[in-house]
Design an enzyme around this catalytic site. Sequence first.
Site, PDB file in Angstrom:
ATOM      1  N   TYR A   1       0.816  -1.208   0.000  1.00  0.00           N
ATOM      2  CA  TYR A   1       0.000   0.000   0.000  1.00  0.00           C
ATOM      3  C   TYR A   1       0.859   1.271   0.000  1.00  0.00           C
ATOM      4  CZ  TYR A   1      -3.282   3.588   1.186  1.00  0.00           C
ATOM      5  OH  TYR A   1      -4.021   4.736   1.143  1.00  0.00           O
TER       6      TYR A   1
ATOM      7  N   TRP B   1       1.156   5.683  -1.733  1.00  0.00           N
ATOM      8  CA  TRP B   1       0.846   6.665  -2.778  1.00  0.00           C
ATOM      9  C   TRP B   1       1.882   6.716  -3.891  1.00  0.00           C
ATOM     10  CZ3 TRP B   1      -2.324  11.405  -3.399  1.00  0.00           C
ATOM     11  CH2 TRP B   1      -3.586  11.265  -2.816  1.00  0.00           C
TER      12      TRP B   1
HETATM   13  N1  LIG Z   1      -2.017   8.452  12.394  1.00  0.00           N
HETATM   14  C1  LIG Z   1      -2.416   8.501  11.130  1.00  0.00           C
HETATM   15  N2  LIG Z   1      -1.840   7.688  10.220  1.00  0.00           N
HETATM   16  C2  LIG Z   1      -2.233   7.743   8.931  1.00  0.00           C
HETATM   17  C3  LIG Z   1      -3.245   8.639   8.513  1.00  0.00           C
HETATM   18  C4  LIG Z   1      -3.846   9.476   9.488  1.00  0.00           C
HETATM   19  O1  LIG Z   1      -4.754  10.271   9.190  1.00  0.00           O
HETATM   20  N3  LIG Z   1      -3.395   9.397  10.786  1.00  0.00           N
HETATM   21  N4  LIG Z   1      -3.620   8.687   7.190  1.00  0.00           N
HETATM   22  C5  LIG Z   1      -3.442   7.474   6.418  1.00  0.00           C
HETATM   23  C6  LIG Z   1      -3.651   7.700   4.989  1.00  0.00           C
HETATM   24  S1  LIG Z   1      -5.141   8.394   4.562  1.00  0.00           S
HETATM   25  C7  LIG Z   1      -2.765   7.291   4.037  1.00  0.00           C
HETATM   26  S2  LIG Z   1      -3.240   7.384   2.396  1.00  0.00           S
HETATM   27  C8  LIG Z   1      -1.473   6.707   4.388  1.00  0.00           C
HETATM   28  C9  LIG Z   1      -0.346   7.119   3.420  1.00  0.00           C
HETATM   29  O2  LIG Z   1       0.743   6.292   3.547  1.00  0.00           O
HETATM   30  P1  LIG Z   1       1.778   6.077   2.346  1.00  0.00           P
HETATM   31  O3  LIG Z   1       1.087   6.198   1.035  1.00  0.00           O
HETATM   32  O4  LIG Z   1       2.526   4.832   2.618  1.00  0.00           O
HETATM   33  O5  LIG Z   1       2.731   7.335   2.542  1.00  0.00           O
HETATM   34  P2  LIG Z   1       3.766   8.026   1.549  1.00  0.00           P
HETATM   35  O6  LIG Z   1       4.643   8.845   2.421  1.00  0.00           O
HETATM   36  O7  LIG Z   1       3.047   8.732   0.456  1.00  0.00           O
HETATM   37  O8  LIG Z   1       4.622   6.814   0.985  1.00  0.00           O
HETATM   38  C10 LIG Z   1       4.942   6.653  -0.346  1.00  0.00           C
HETATM   39  C11 LIG Z   1       6.366   6.122  -0.460  1.00  0.00           C
HETATM   40  O9  LIG Z   1       6.605   5.790  -1.825  1.00  0.00           O
HETATM   41  C12 LIG Z   1       7.920   6.227  -2.185  1.00  0.00           C
HETATM   42  N5  LIG Z   1       7.949   6.414  -3.646  1.00  0.00           N
HETATM   43  C13 LIG Z   1       7.611   7.514  -4.351  1.00  0.00           C
HETATM   44  N6  LIG Z   1       7.770   7.293  -5.672  1.00  0.00           N
HETATM   45  C14 LIG Z   1       8.196   6.021  -5.818  1.00  0.00           C
HETATM   46  C15 LIG Z   1       8.520   5.211  -6.956  1.00  0.00           C
HETATM   47  O10 LIG Z   1       8.424   5.614  -8.100  1.00  0.00           O
HETATM   48  N7  LIG Z   1       8.920   3.930  -6.704  1.00  0.00           N
HETATM   49  C16 LIG Z   1       9.033   3.442  -5.441  1.00  0.00           C
HETATM   50  N8  LIG Z   1       9.437   2.176  -5.307  1.00  0.00           N
HETATM   51  N9  LIG Z   1       8.735   4.192  -4.352  1.00  0.00           N
HETATM   52  C17 LIG Z   1       8.325   5.455  -4.544  1.00  0.00           C
HETATM   53  C18 LIG Z   1       8.115   7.491  -1.395  1.00  0.00           C
HETATM   54  O11 LIG Z   1       9.476   7.818  -1.284  1.00  0.00           O
HETATM   55  C19 LIG Z   1       7.421   7.129  -0.063  1.00  0.00           C
HETATM   56  O12 LIG Z   1       8.340   6.559   0.827  1.00  0.00           O
HETATM   57  O13 LIG Z   1      -1.125   7.082   5.732  1.00  0.00           O
HETATM   58  C20 LIG Z   1      -2.133   6.716   6.669  1.00  0.00           C
HETATM   59  N10 LIG Z   1      -1.641   6.910   8.012  1.00  0.00           N
HETATM   60  N1  LIG Z   2      -1.092  18.394   2.314  1.00  0.00           N
HETATM   61  C1  LIG Z   2      -1.575  17.153   2.287  1.00  0.00           C
HETATM   62  N2  LIG Z   2      -2.761  16.892   1.678  1.00  0.00           N
HETATM   63  C2  LIG Z   2      -3.279  15.634   1.674  1.00  0.00           C
HETATM   64  C3  LIG Z   2      -2.566  14.543   2.236  1.00  0.00           C
HETATM   65  C4  LIG Z   2      -1.300  14.840   2.854  1.00  0.00           C
HETATM   66  O1  LIG Z   2      -0.629  13.944   3.394  1.00  0.00           O
HETATM   67  N3  LIG Z   2      -0.856  16.131   2.863  1.00  0.00           N
HETATM   68  N4  LIG Z   2      -3.091  13.287   2.180  1.00  0.00           N
HETATM   69  C5  LIG Z   2      -4.155  13.006   1.224  1.00  0.00           C
HETATM   70  C6  LIG Z   2      -4.870  11.799   1.624  1.00  0.00           C
HETATM   71  S1  LIG Z   2      -4.109  10.290   1.344  1.00  0.00           S
HETATM   72  C7  LIG Z   2      -6.100  11.810   2.176  1.00  0.00           C
HETATM   73  S2  LIG Z   2      -6.862  10.328   2.570  1.00  0.00           S
HETATM   74  C8  LIG Z   2      -6.825  13.058   2.412  1.00  0.00           C
HETATM   75  C9  LIG Z   2      -7.414  13.003   3.828  1.00  0.00           C
HETATM   76  O2  LIG Z   2      -8.294  13.952   4.093  1.00  0.00           O
HETATM   77  P1  LIG Z   2      -8.944  14.017   5.582  1.00  0.00           P
HETATM   78  O3  LIG Z   2      -9.061  12.678   6.136  1.00  0.00           O
HETATM   79  O4  LIG Z   2     -10.178  14.770   5.457  1.00  0.00           O
HETATM   80  O5  LIG Z   2      -7.826  14.844   6.331  1.00  0.00           O
HETATM   81  P2  LIG Z   2      -7.346  15.132   7.809  1.00  0.00           P
HETATM   82  O6  LIG Z   2      -6.405  16.271   7.647  1.00  0.00           O
HETATM   83  O7  LIG Z   2      -6.866  13.911   8.477  1.00  0.00           O
HETATM   84  O8  LIG Z   2      -8.631  15.579   8.616  1.00  0.00           O
HETATM   85  C10 LIG Z   2      -9.502  16.588   8.190  1.00  0.00           C
HETATM   86  C11 LIG Z   2     -10.045  17.367   9.365  1.00  0.00           C
HETATM   87  O9  LIG Z   2     -10.841  16.527  10.199  1.00  0.00           O
HETATM   88  C12 LIG Z   2     -10.728  16.984  11.532  1.00  0.00           C
HETATM   89  N5  LIG Z   2     -11.120  15.928  12.467  1.00  0.00           N
HETATM   90  C13 LIG Z   2     -10.381  14.915  12.939  1.00  0.00           C
HETATM   91  N6  LIG Z   2     -11.110  14.135  13.772  1.00  0.00           N
HETATM   92  C14 LIG Z   2     -12.345  14.679  13.823  1.00  0.00           C
HETATM   93  C15 LIG Z   2     -13.561  14.338  14.496  1.00  0.00           C
HETATM   94  O10 LIG Z   2     -13.675  13.353  15.225  1.00  0.00           O
HETATM   95  N7  LIG Z   2     -14.635  15.146  14.273  1.00  0.00           N
HETATM   96  C16 LIG Z   2     -14.578  16.237  13.466  1.00  0.00           C
HETATM   97  N8  LIG Z   2     -15.689  16.957  13.285  1.00  0.00           N
HETATM   98  N9  LIG Z   2     -13.451  16.590  12.837  1.00  0.00           N
HETATM   99  C17 LIG Z   2     -12.349  15.821  12.997  1.00  0.00           C
HETATM  100  C18 LIG Z   2      -9.286  17.383  11.649  1.00  0.00           C
HETATM  101  O11 LIG Z   2      -9.144  18.350  12.652  1.00  0.00           O
HETATM  102  C19 LIG Z   2      -8.957  17.923  10.262  1.00  0.00           C
HETATM  103  O12 LIG Z   2      -9.016  19.327  10.248  1.00  0.00           O
HETATM  104  O13 LIG Z   2      -5.946  14.178   2.335  1.00  0.00           O
HETATM  105  C20 LIG Z   2      -5.139  14.157   1.134  1.00  0.00           C
HETATM  106  N10 LIG Z   2      -4.476  15.425   1.050  1.00  0.00           N
HETATM  107 MO   LIG Z   3      -5.254   8.604   2.247  1.00  0.00          MO
END
Ligand SMILES: Nc1nc2c(c(=O)[nH]1)N[C@H]1C(S)=C(S)[C@@H](COP(=O)(O)OP(=O)(O)OC[C@H]3O[C@@H](n4cnc5c(=O)[nH]c(N)nc54)[C@H](O)[C@@H]3O)O[C@H]1N2
Ligand SMILES: Nc1nc2c(c(=O)[nH]1)N[C@H]1C(S)=C(S)[C@@H](COP(=O)(O)OP(=O)(O)OC[C@H]3O[C@@H](n4cnc5c(=O)[nH]c(N)nc54)[C@H](O)[C@@H]3O)O[C@H]1N2
Ligand SMILES: [Mo]
Length: 759
Positions: A109, A111
């Site tokens: 998994y 991005w």
């Molecule tokens: N506590 C907490 N944890 C969370 C979340 C949260 O809200 N709270 N959010 C979750 C969510 S929504 C998501 S989507 C995940 C994201 O988690 P990930 O998608 O695992 O996070 P990234 O840092 O985007 O990791 C992508 C990796 O791919 C590598 N990469 C980039 N390009 C390439 C390529 O071309 N080839 C290879 N082999 N590698 C490459 C980058 O260097 C990086 O290390 O995290 C989750 N974790």
């Molecule tokens: N810059 C940046 N942009 C991103 C990403 C990133 O890593 N960096 N990740 C991308 C990815 S993979 C995803 S999945 C999306 C995620 O998008 P979201 O999941 O929507 O993003 P978050 O920033 O985790 O949370 C959004 C808001 O929810 C609020 N929140 C948290 N818990 C609660 C709750 O219990 N109740 C209420 N009412 N509010 C709450 C937080 O304060 C925050 O302001 O963003 C994407 N965009």
């Molecule tokens: Mo995500």
Amino acid sequence: MGKTFTAAHWGVYEVKTDESELRLEGFAQDPDPSPIGLHMTAKDLTDVRVRRPSIRKSWLEKGPGADPHLRGREPFVEVDWDTALDLLAAELDRVRRDHGNESIFGGSYGWASAGRFHHAQSQVHRFLNLIGGYVSSVDNYSLAAGRVILPHAIGSTEFLLDRHTSFDVMAKHTELFVTFGGVPVKNAQMSAGGAGRHRVVAGMLDMEKKGTRFINIGPVSDNMPVDSEWIANSPNTDVAMMLALAYVLHTEDLAHLDFLSSHCVGYDRFAAYLTGNTDGTAKTPEWAAAICGVDADRIASLAREMACHRTMLNISWSLQRAVHGEQPFWMLVTLAAMLGQIGLPGGGFGVGYGALNSVGHDNVRFKSGAFPQGDNPVKAFIPVARITDMLLNPGATFAYNGKQHTYTDIRLVYWAGGNPFHHHQDLNRLLKAWQKPETIIVNEPYWTPTAKLADIVLPVTTPLERNDIASSGGEDLIVAMRKVSEPFAEARNDFDIFCGLALRMGINFSENLDEEGWLRRLYGATSANALEKKVEMPSFDQFWQDGIFDLKPDAWPVVMLQEFRDAPDEHPVPTPSGRIEIFSETVDGFGLPDCPGHPTWFEPPEWLGNRESDDQFHLISDQPVRRLHSQLDASPYSKAGKVKGREPVLMNPTDAERCGLSAGDFVEIHNQRGRLISAVLISDAIMPGVVRLSTGAWFDMDYERNLERHGNPNALTLDVPSSSLSQGCSAQTCLVSVRKIEDEYAGAVEAFNHPRIDR
Ligand SMILES: Nc1nc2c(c(=O)[nH]1)N[C@H]1C(S)=C(S)[C@@H](COP(=O)(O)OP(=O)(O)OC[C@H]3O[C@@H](n4cnc5c(=O)[nH]c(N)nc54)[C@H](O)[C@@H]3O)O[C@H]1N2
Ligand SMILES: Nc1nc2c(c(=O)[nH]1)N[C@H]1C(S)=C(S)[C@@H](COP(=O)(O)OP(=O)(O)OC[C@H]3O[C@@H](n4cnc5c(=O)[nH]c(N)nc54)[C@H](O)[C@@H]3O)O[C@H]1N2
Ligand SMILES: [Mo]
């Protein structure tokens, strides 16, 4: 050749060369380019690149499975590519022969990068499919609880996200915009596959200018780009508040009974719960106030305001990244159905305005050509966030969406394009489980925490070092990502790595096409899909020369579910009944105690309602402003957001004062699962009792002291399923304690150091 562009999930950039130095500029036609990309060529990033194939010392000397507790602690040995690929091919062969392909976990998994050909997951999945298959993962960390519940209630998240009411329609028609979790435009910097023009801020400002009123419900107030009323509620309590809003609509005859009977099923069953007929508790505003901390009168008056205005409801994805995360999404749909405005211009609901740039954009949507992954002969899978459970409990069964499945016994893990030691919860627990496999392989450009914890690390190129096409399917730009520099040190494309392995294992991975051949094929598929939507794309050669294909969307109004509203029999929603299911016979039939047949309030296992004292806080770990997850954490731009080199924790002034903390102080944040170091930021944009630590600081364990030094919240978060329906991630359900510490105790951050390497 025209201008040279490159693209990332965070947007499109023009590549300039100044005295042979590469420099990036935001795309001139992007009204709001993300600063993240301007730093992609920074030396700080080159400094953390993997130079050569690297193998953990004990693994190399003693073979697979040797001293797994030394992962992350002992040196790597650099080897040449032939040696690395020979060893790896032999190991893959051994594992599939001795233990079967069900012992290979290739979910991988993450991005990765925006280009659709050098898309790491497609590459690794195709390769593993060709050698007999792998255990895969389903859903994602973004949306799991939401993804699994919504098809039962109204239709899949893809179905909904493709037709969100557009910002221009909301500007004209929406009188009241009520959002749970804001419209965090920091998140709208992104779209998977490459954001085009950044338009969410402009869309919101336009709504404000045309008179929309905004109400933001949630624990923080800095997640709105427009003026809004902030109603602060405790994290994880939104369902209680929504139930009370529903209760007022129901008992004051404000619920739209016609819509509920013509377009929905099961309202009666739900109403019996609302009034307390089924469980003895009426979901009154007073009942909710005691749970969510919002004044009962404000809940009641808000319900009335919503009923007498054209109201759009919105919810952030992070609300479902919690224990019982299905409930807020299902309840939001129910509340919108009760208001009866679904399918009307500017009314109804959205699931994630602000979550990505693409949500609420009205350009034509079509699928982009993807690198074909082939078929996976192995049927075993895990819900993506169950990785630690799988590694620790081979043979155990788990429930998923109404069925039982079994964890297989994993011997080998292959990761390309993700960072589990960023993304998974309770990383100390994952560290233990990570010792279980005999071999862990990671393809990575950078020495990320996950790379450091692998046995075999293969250095990969970055997008500027290869040719690719960025195309997200929901954005307005398709970009020719021309190669502008030679690969760093010995880095190779994932594609070339798998071609090398394929050669050794006797399979045809490339179909005898090279990079250009594949780009032409993918482009052909994209333009064929475009043509079906009456979009004519230029020839590949023309596109490659132009550098960008601009869909120049003619704005036309999108109103989500308008056809369904107008003619529900001809345009049913994709649920079993064709109607919005406020009560789902299917979900009810699963008989799950933690996800019954209609939206229900459950107390989370950790929340402000069960903290032991005022010294505990609810920890929110949201998406970071200055990077995508953990990507480019070493860049100067990401580092500039740190305080004393740590990811800072945000707290309310009253809490800081009570704990004797000043801005910039080092703190240890801890709970029964772990401890980490952060530095304090103070603001009244966060409610008392709640602290916020954004994700993505590279996990940096001091193993001797069992202490994470960089501020990665997943050292503390809870690794339990959202429910036995979806098994999603529960990152936002987490209590912690905070204490002040001295500088000497904090020590140095080593996240951006290379591991020790024997040459
Ligand atoms: N506590 C907490 N944890 C969370 C979340 C949260 O809200 N709270 N959010 C979750 C969510 S929504 C998501 S989507 C995940 C994201 O988690 P990930 O998608 O695992 O996070 P990234 O840092 O985007 O990791 C992508 C990796 O791919 C590598 N990469 C980039 N390009 C390439 C390529 O071309 N080839 C290879 N082999 N590698 C490459 C980058 O260097 C990086 O290390 O995290 C989750 N974790
Ligand atoms: N810059 C940046 N942009 C991103 C990403 C990133 O890593 N960096 N990740 C991308 C990815 S993979 C995803 S999945 C999306 C995620 O998008 P979201 O999941 O929507 O993003 P978050 O920033 O985790 O949370 C959004 C808001 O929810 C609020 N929140 C948290 N818990 C609660 C709750 O219990 N109740 C209420 N009412 N509010 C709450 C937080 O304060 C925050 O302001 O963003 C994407 N965009
Ligand atoms: Mo995500």
